[in-house]
Scaffold this motif. Structure first.
Motif, PDB file in Angstrom:
ATOM      1  N   UNK A 276       0.023  84.849 -27.138  1.00 45.52           N
ATOM      2  CA  UNK A 276      -1.010  83.528 -27.348  1.00 45.52           C
ATOM      3  C   UNK A 276      -2.280  84.134 -26.561  1.00 45.52           C
ATOM      4  N   UNK A 277      -1.677  83.890 -25.315  1.00 47.39           N
ATOM      5  CA  UNK A 277      -2.222  84.655 -24.234  1.00 47.39           C
ATOM      6  C   UNK A 277      -3.369  85.707 -24.282  1.00 47.39           C
ATOM      7  N   UNK A 278      -2.443  86.575 -24.664  1.00 46.35           N
ATOM      8  CA  UNK A 278      -3.139  87.912 -24.708  1.00 46.35           C
ATOM      9  C   UNK A 278      -4.113  88.213 -25.934  1.00 46.35           C
ATOM     10  N   UNK A 279      -3.639  87.902 -27.337  1.00 48.70           N
ATOM     11  CA  UNK A 279      -4.124  87.921 -28.110  1.00 48.70           C
ATOM     12  C   UNK A 279      -5.548  87.024 -27.893  1.00 48.70           C
ATOM     13  N   UNK A 280      -5.304  85.659 -27.771  1.00 50.13           N
ATOM     14  CA  UNK A 280      -6.861  84.916 -27.480  1.00 50.13           C
ATOM     15  C   UNK A 280      -7.900  85.837 -27.190  1.00 50.13           C
ATOM     16  N   UNK A 281      -7.494  85.700 -25.485  1.00 47.48           N
ATOM     17  CA  UNK A 281      -7.971  86.410 -24.324  1.00 47.48           C
ATOM     18  C   UNK A 281      -8.465  88.290 -25.603  1.00 47.48           C
ATOM     19  N   UNK A 282      -8.173  88.219 -25.913  1.00 44.78           N
ATOM     20  CA  UNK A 282      -8.816  89.489 -26.412  1.00 44.78           C
ATOM     21  C   UNK A 282      -9.373  89.882 -26.804  1.00 44.78           C
ATOM     22  N   UNK A 283      -9.373  88.616 -28.334  1.00 44.54           N
ATOM     23  CA  UNK A 283     -10.375  88.405 -29.184  1.00 44.54           C
ATOM     24  C   UNK A 283     -11.526  87.771 -28.251  1.00 44.54           C
ATOM     25  N   UNK A 284     -11.308  87.261 -27.309  1.00 49.01           N
ATOM     26  CA  UNK A 284     -13.094  86.189 -26.795  1.00 49.01           C
ATOM     27  C   UNK A 284     -13.202  87.947 -25.896  1.00 49.01           C
ATOM     28  N   UNK A 285     -12.194  88.954 -24.830  1.00 46.28           N
ATOM     29  CA  UNK A 285     -13.142  89.784 -24.879  1.00 46.28           C
ATOM     30  C   UNK A 285     -14.120  90.410 -25.350  1.00 46.28           C
ATOM     31  N   UNK A 286     -13.993  90.703 -27.070  1.00 43.93           N
ATOM     32  CA  UNK A 286     -14.941  91.530 -28.153  1.00 43.93           C
ATOM     33  C   UNK A 286     -14.076  91.794 -28.852  1.00 43.93           C
ATOM     34  N   UNK A 287     -12.869  92.170 -29.078  1.00 43.33           N
ATOM     35  CA  UNK A 287     -11.657  93.166 -29.753  1.00 43.33           C
ATOM     36  C   UNK A 287     -12.488  92.258 -31.210  1.00 43.33           C
ATOM     37  N   UNK A 288     -13.111  93.088 -32.587  1.00 45.15           N
ATOM     38  CA  UNK A 288     -13.668  92.569 -33.617  1.00 45.15           C
ATOM     39  C   UNK A 288     -12.128  92.150 -34.551  1.00 45.15           C
ATOM     40  N   UNK A 289     -11.529  91.307 -34.601  1.00 45.76           N
ATOM     41  CA  UNK A 289     -10.769  91.317 -34.930  1.00 45.76           C
ATOM     42  C   UNK A 289     -10.704  90.787 -35.905  1.00 45.76           C
ATOM     43  N   UNK A 290     -11.842  90.375 -36.256  1.00 47.42           N
ATOM     44  CA  UNK A 290     -12.255  90.108 -37.756  1.00 47.42           C
ATOM     45  C   UNK A 290     -12.584  90.498 -38.436  1.00 47.42           C
ATOM     46  N   UNK A 291     -13.107  92.015 -37.781  1.00 41.99           N
ATOM     47  CA  UNK A 291     -13.767  92.579 -38.705  1.00 41.99           C
ATOM     48  C   UNK A 291     -11.945  93.836 -39.586  1.00 41.99           C
ATOM     49  N   UNK A 292     -11.354  93.636 -38.966  1.00 42.47           N
ATOM     50  CA  UNK A 292      -9.680  94.512 -39.112  1.00 42.47           C
ATOM     51  C   UNK A 292      -9.423  93.555 -40.604  1.00 42.47           C
ATOM     52  N   UNK A 293      -9.313  91.890 -40.745  1.00 48.81           N
ATOM     53  CA  UNK A 293      -8.731  91.269 -41.017  1.00 48.81           C
ATOM     54  C   UNK A 293      -9.147  90.639 -41.651  1.00 48.81           C
ATOM     55  N   UNK A 294      -9.234  89.652 -42.751  1.00 49.12           N
ATOM     56  CA  UNK A 294      -9.837  88.796 -42.901  1.00 49.12           C
ATOM     57  C   UNK A 294      -9.606  87.749 -43.900  1.00 49.12           C
ATOM     58  N   UNK A 295      -9.580  86.655 -44.170  1.00 50.96           N
ATOM     59  CA  UNK A 295      -9.329  85.595 -45.384  1.00 50.96           C
ATOM     60  C   UNK A 295     -10.063  86.025 -46.673  1.00 50.96           C
ATOM     61  N   UNK A 296      -8.498  86.133 -47.296  1.00 52.92           N
ATOM     62  CA  UNK A 296      -8.848  86.477 -48.337  1.00 52.92           C
ATOM     63  C   UNK A 296      -8.780  85.180 -49.244  1.00 52.92           C
ATOM     64  N   UNK A 297      -8.804  85.037 -50.658  1.00 53.74           N
ATOM     65  CA  UNK A 297      -9.002  84.060 -51.530  1.00 53.74           C
ATOM     66  C   UNK A 297      -7.703  82.788 -51.951  1.00 53.74           C
ATOM     67  N   UNK A 298      -5.909  84.243 -51.590  1.00 52.86           N
ATOM     68  CA  UNK A 298      -5.066  83.281 -51.730  1.00 52.86           C
ATOM     69  C   UNK A 298      -5.250  82.523 -49.994  1.00 52.86           C
ATOM     70  N   UNK A 299      -4.997  83.217 -49.056  1.00 50.39           N
ATOM     71  CA  UNK A 299      -5.345  82.093 -48.084  1.00 50.39           C
ATOM     72  C   UNK A 299      -6.272  80.578 -48.011  1.00 50.39           C
TER      73      UNK A 299
END
Length: 726
Positions: A530-553
């Protein structure tokens, strides 16, 4: 303006902070020396105790972080708190948190409340929390984490956080503050010497953090490039100058941004293109509004694993970890001895009731509060100005009705007692026949609002609404050009922290499912994932560009939204139906009253009391619907702040519109349309007939309903809730 109660609390907290200089926490000078001598012994004992008790905190270790603290330990006697990793949830810290502290018994010259203790670093944001210092058997504050070695041997082991909610909140705060420090912010903690009170965490954003976040947020800053503005010429310019001179008494005495011949070009800030910007004065390059905006964005994205991986300061305030979070004002605004600042100037030239007739200093409002707040007050000013001709025409129409009331033929016929017109009973069995002349006053009053000039006024208001929209568009584009805000909304279109957290949890869940499918043995999550994932996202990894919430979510949230909205609309209709039953039953009861005044004024009394009930219900449901609309928008998890605001506005408008205007629509379009005729009346229930309009029509009743609801909402909701309570 979402949220006036929260703004009121923040305003009270701001005012209470001025002049407050909390006593800082540290050890006496003699004990500080003993602490450094016995450091190794305490570290060994703390490690053994941590393994045995599985505690989340260690005793202090000597460690100084030069990036986060510019004051030496020897100079200030800094108490350093080592926050041990939380092993049970897989979040291990490798560094310590450094807080500048000053001894409570040491008389230190306090700097201005706008700066930290060194008097140089500006306070960009303040976090407020409630604390309660425990006795020697407990551990409830940072001060008791820094006891000396002799005191530590006599103190009983700290209890588990679950047994003391105050300690649990303290540990959440310290973990959250450590994450803020690791993001680059500098903190300083103030806490009073009382056993119970408020503690303050002052936050300062250094230069490199401001540059990094300004580039991420694409904040436009003035460059060195200057361009020439073409000056207008012609007779319209001369007329504009004449009008400007005539309205000079109505203009505030502030330095407005005039239409200069040259202007600086704005460009989104970039660290790679610093040469384009004038960085000679770094302290004032970013305004106080920009600095607080940047810090707030960091606060929204900081995480706290102990609080179930909650993200942002908002969730921590909701859970009681912090009481409030707000930026500071620029200084005092009262007193002649107070030095001049933007806050004092705004109070004198804008926020005072004595100058309500003056124009608004929009440039100063924008400088102090930001573009969004400035645009709101610009819209409010345009709306108020254009209400002047609308209200003037409305008064003229009303006066015309007063002048022609004696010549109105329908009201003259109803007031003619010689005609002796007898009307059928208003209800079955209990009501008697009644004379048409008894409604003379109501008929004459209806003419004041329902006369031939009313038709002209309705056409005028339709044209006024179209003119208002076009005039506001023109003013909006003028301000956008003046403030250089073209593309402002598009540049702010970055994902919200809650959306990023939801996408992150979705990605981690998918990874765990893939590993479980590949391996027959169950796969446990790694401690620091969790720590590594959150910090990598905060560091600028555009996770939201690769994965998005669909209508099923979002399907559960959509279903919840539809069901909740339909239920609340149905609840509003049920309340209106209940008020209709009240009107029918009270009218029947007053018809057999021995009081002649009550019998002759049945309609007015029933209408007034029913409208007051409607007003109370509307005020209560307005607050309830506003909270429910925000909750429904939160669970929907919109991607950007813009989409969040649009969805929130739509839900709040729909619910509040139905709540406020359903009883008015009933009176205007449905009441009296389905009553039937003598001998064949329409009944809601046995012996309960549909209510009828007055002989002069329902317009007078509609005016009473509109006046009570509108004036009541203005006086109670807008003034009492937004002005009186703060």
């Amino acid at each position: 303006m979402e949220a006036s109660g929260a703004a009121a609390e923040a305003a009270v907290a701001r005012r209470s902070l001025w002049g407050l200089r909390g006593r800082h926490r540290t050890l006496p000078q003699g004990q500080r020396q003993d602490t450094s001598k016995g450091q190794d012994k305490r570290n060994t004992a703390a490690l053994t105790e941590s393994e045995e008790k599985q505690q989340s905190f260690n005793n202090p270790t000597v460690l100084q972080n030069e990036v986060h603290c510019s004051i030496t330990v020897e100079a200030k006697g800094v108490d350093i708190i080592n926050i041990k990793g939380i092993d049970d949830i897989g979040y291990t810290q490798q560094e310590s948190m450094v807080l500048n502290t000053v001894p409570a018994d040491q008389d230190v010259k306090k700097p201005s409340g706008l700066y930290l203790q060194d008097g140089k670093r500006r306070v960009d944001y303040v976090l407020v929390y409630q604390y309660k210092k425990a006795n020697r058997k407990g551990l409830s504050s940072r001060q008791q984490c820094t006891v000396s070695s002799s005191q530590q041997d006599q103190t009983e082991p700290p209890l588990q956080p679950s047994e003391f909610p105050d300690d649990d909140r303290r540990m959440r705060r310290e973990e959250f503050e450590l994450n803020l420090i690791e993001s680059g912010l500098e903190l300083e903690s103030d806490e009073e010497t009382k056993a119970y009170g408020f503690g303050f965490v002052k936050i300062h954003a250094p230069w490199h953090v401001l540059c990094r976040e300004a580039e991420f947020l694409k904040i436009k800053m003035l460059t060195k490039k200057v361009y020439e503005v073409k000056q207008k010429t012609g007779i319209l310019v001369k007329l504009s100058n004449v009008v400007h001179k005539m309205t000079s008494p109505l203009r505030p005495k502030v330095d407005e941004q005039s239409d200069a011949a040259f202007k600086h070009l704005s460009y989104p800030f970039s660290r790679e293109k610093k040469h384009l910007f004038d960085l000679s004065d770094k302290d004032n390059f970013f305004s106080s509004t920009t600095r607080s905006t940047i810090v707030y964005e960091i606060l929204k994205r900081a995480t706290c694993t102990r609080a179930k991986y909650s993200m942002g300061i908002t969730s921590l305030i909701a859970s009681g970890v912090y009481t409030a979070a707000y930026p500071l004002h620029d200084g005092h605004y009262v007193g002649d001895s107070t030095e001049q600042n933007d806050r004092k100037l705004l109070y004198k030239e804008w926020a005072s009731y004595g100058i309500f007739y003056k124009f608004q200093p929009l440039d100063l409002i924008r400088k102090y509060f930001g573009e969004k707040i400035a645009f709101y007050f610009a819209w409010l000013g345009v709306y108020t100005q254009l209400l002047i001709p609308a209200s003037t025409v409305g008064v003229i129409v009303f006066l015309y009705g007063c002048a022609t009331v004696d010549d109105n033929i329908p009201s003259m016929e109803m007031c003619d007692e010689s005609a002796n017109i007898t009307m059928c009973p208003l209800c079955d069995k209990t009501c008697n026949y009644w004379k048409l002349s008894s409604t003379c006053a109501t008929a004459r009053a209806s003419h004041l609002f329902d006369n031939p000039a009313t038709v002209f006024y309705s056409i005028f208001m339709a044209l006024w609404a179209a003119m208002f929209m076009e005039h506001w568009k023109r003013c909006q584009m003028r301000l956008i050009s003046k403030w250089d805000l073209s593309g402002f909304e598009e540049e702010e279109d970055h994902p919200r922290p809650e959306y990023e957290a939801r996408v992150l949890s979705k990605v981690l869940k998918q990874e765990l499912q893939k590993k479980e499918e590949k391996s027959s043995e169950p796969v446990e999550e790694q401690p620091n994932k969790w720590k590594n994932r959150v910090w990598s996202a905060m560091a600028g990894v555009k996770l939201t560009e690769k994965e998005k919430l669909t209508w099923r979510d979002r399907t559960p949230a959509y279903i919840t939204n539809i069901v909740a909205v339909l239920f609340m609309i149905g609840l509003t209709f049920a309340i209106v139906f209940g008020v209709i039953l009240y009107r029918i039953s009270i009218a029947a009861a007053m018809a057999v009253s021995p009081d002649p005044y009550a019998r002759s004024n049945v309609r007015v009394i029933v209408t007034a009391t029913a409208v007051i009930i409607n007003l109370v219900v509307i005020l209560i449901l307005d607050e309830v619907y506003g909270s429910i609309a925000r909750w429904l928008t939160v669970i929907e998890i919109p991607k950007t702040d813009k989409s969040f605001e649009e969805k929130l506005i739509f839900k709040a408008f729909l619910l509040k519109f139905v709540n406020a205007y359903t009883p008015i629509f009933y009176v205007a379009f449905f009441k009296g349309r389905f009553t039937g005729r003598p001998g064949k009346y329409t009944y809601i229930f046995p012996h309960m007939r549909m209510e009828e309009c007055a002989p002069g029509g329902c317009l007078m009743e509609l005016c009473i309903q509109l006046s009570i609801i509108m004036l009541g909402k203005q006086l109670i909701q807008n003034n009492l809730f937004e002005i009186g309570i703060p």
